[in-house]
Enzyme design. Sequence first.
Site, PDB file in Angstrom:
ATOM      1  N   HIS A 159      37.381  52.410  29.346  1.00 36.72           N
ATOM      2  CA  HIS A 159      38.081  51.537  30.432  1.00 36.72           C
ATOM      3  C   HIS A 159      39.423  51.112  30.081  1.00 36.72           C
ATOM      4  O   HIS A 159      40.483  50.541  30.931  1.00 36.72           O
ATOM      5  CB  HIS A 159      37.263  50.628  31.161  1.00 36.72           C
ATOM      6  N   HIS A 204      45.478  46.298  30.530  1.00 33.25           N
ATOM      7  CA  HIS A 204      45.389  47.139  31.710  1.00 33.25           C
ATOM      8  C   HIS A 204      46.990  47.683  31.808  1.00 33.25           C
ATOM      9  O   HIS A 204      47.738  46.918  31.841  1.00 33.25           O
ATOM     10  CB  HIS A 204      44.968  46.254  32.814  1.00 33.25           C
ATOM     11  N   HIS A 213      44.634  40.612  28.523  1.00 35.71           N
ATOM     12  CA  HIS A 213      43.428  39.589  28.893  1.00 35.71           C
ATOM     13  C   HIS A 213      42.914  39.305  27.469  1.00 35.71           C
ATOM     14  O   HIS A 213      42.450  40.003  26.849  1.00 35.71           O
ATOM     15  CB  HIS A 213      42.416  40.113  29.765  1.00 35.71           C
ATOM     16  N   THR A 258      37.151  41.091  36.246  1.00 35.21           N
ATOM     17  CA  THR A 258      37.948  42.025  37.002  1.00 35.21           C
ATOM     18  C   THR A 258      37.228  43.429  36.961  1.00 35.21           C
ATOM     19  O   THR A 258      37.695  44.399  37.759  1.00 35.21           O
ATOM     20  CB  THR A 258      39.447  42.117  36.511  1.00 35.21           C
TER      21      THR A 258
END
Length: 295
Positions: free
Chosen positions: A89, A117, A142, A224
């Site tokens: 991810h 991300h 993050h 998230t």
Amino acid sequence: MRCSIQLSFYILLLLSFNCHSHVVEWTYQEGEVDEANWAKKYPLCGATHQSPIDIQKKKVVYNSEMSSFELEGYDGPLHGDFELTNNGHSVQIGLPFTMKIKKGLPHVYTAVQMHLHWGGLDLETSGSEHTIDGMRYMAELHIVHYNSELYGSFDEAKDKPEGLAVLAFLYEDGHFENTYYSEVISKLTTIRYAGQVTKVKILDPLAMLPENLENFYRYQGSLTTPPCTENVLWTVFDSKVILSQNQIKLLENTLLDWHNKTLRNDYRHAQPLNDRVVKSSFRVKMPKGEYSIIK
């Protein structure tokens, strides 16, 4: 000889099974549990205090009592074997427990990992999760911490009240390479496939961040990604990190997800703010020269 061939075939079959046996529990764009359907499997993803959000400057409340952070153990370079992982991810870097947020939050929080991300899908070059006045930035970092005053570990804190705090940083693209990211980005090719892990020998966390850490937004939200637990105190910094255009392209085009497709647009879209208030440590200037609300 025949036994040897049969054994080799069995080993290859076993390896093939192991490589593809990972159960993909959720995705961003495709599959039964894509972003639009997260809440069907993970009910909290449909709750009312979710993250990320669109930070609307005109609604931000300036709070002069919000003090600057005191970070401990962030200043590098740090030497060790820091795990760099393609988790299917995102790309994630394991952090030493010596990195902490000592002041500026209600408790002491200890760092666990940081991850990125980004965009890149269908010519979408912007991939931050938080947006500001609707603007999506190139990427977002993050740094995840757990409340080490109330809980003994991340696993204990991850679904508990006041369990987590995340520092979020937005990225813009520039013309020069950010050398503090060079080793991490150069090693992406060694973890191309989901589940692969390598090591980073030197890490300089503070140098990877913008110089100005005094101006930030803060609000109460959630993870998230599933299970979207609503126990995260978010701090989103106003100053941006600069990466070169080539570094952004490498980030967008190197890693594969669990379906062996290029990992792109690994961000969740903005969630409704509802009854929450976004506070700022600085007076946010509006385009027309006005300033944000003062508490």
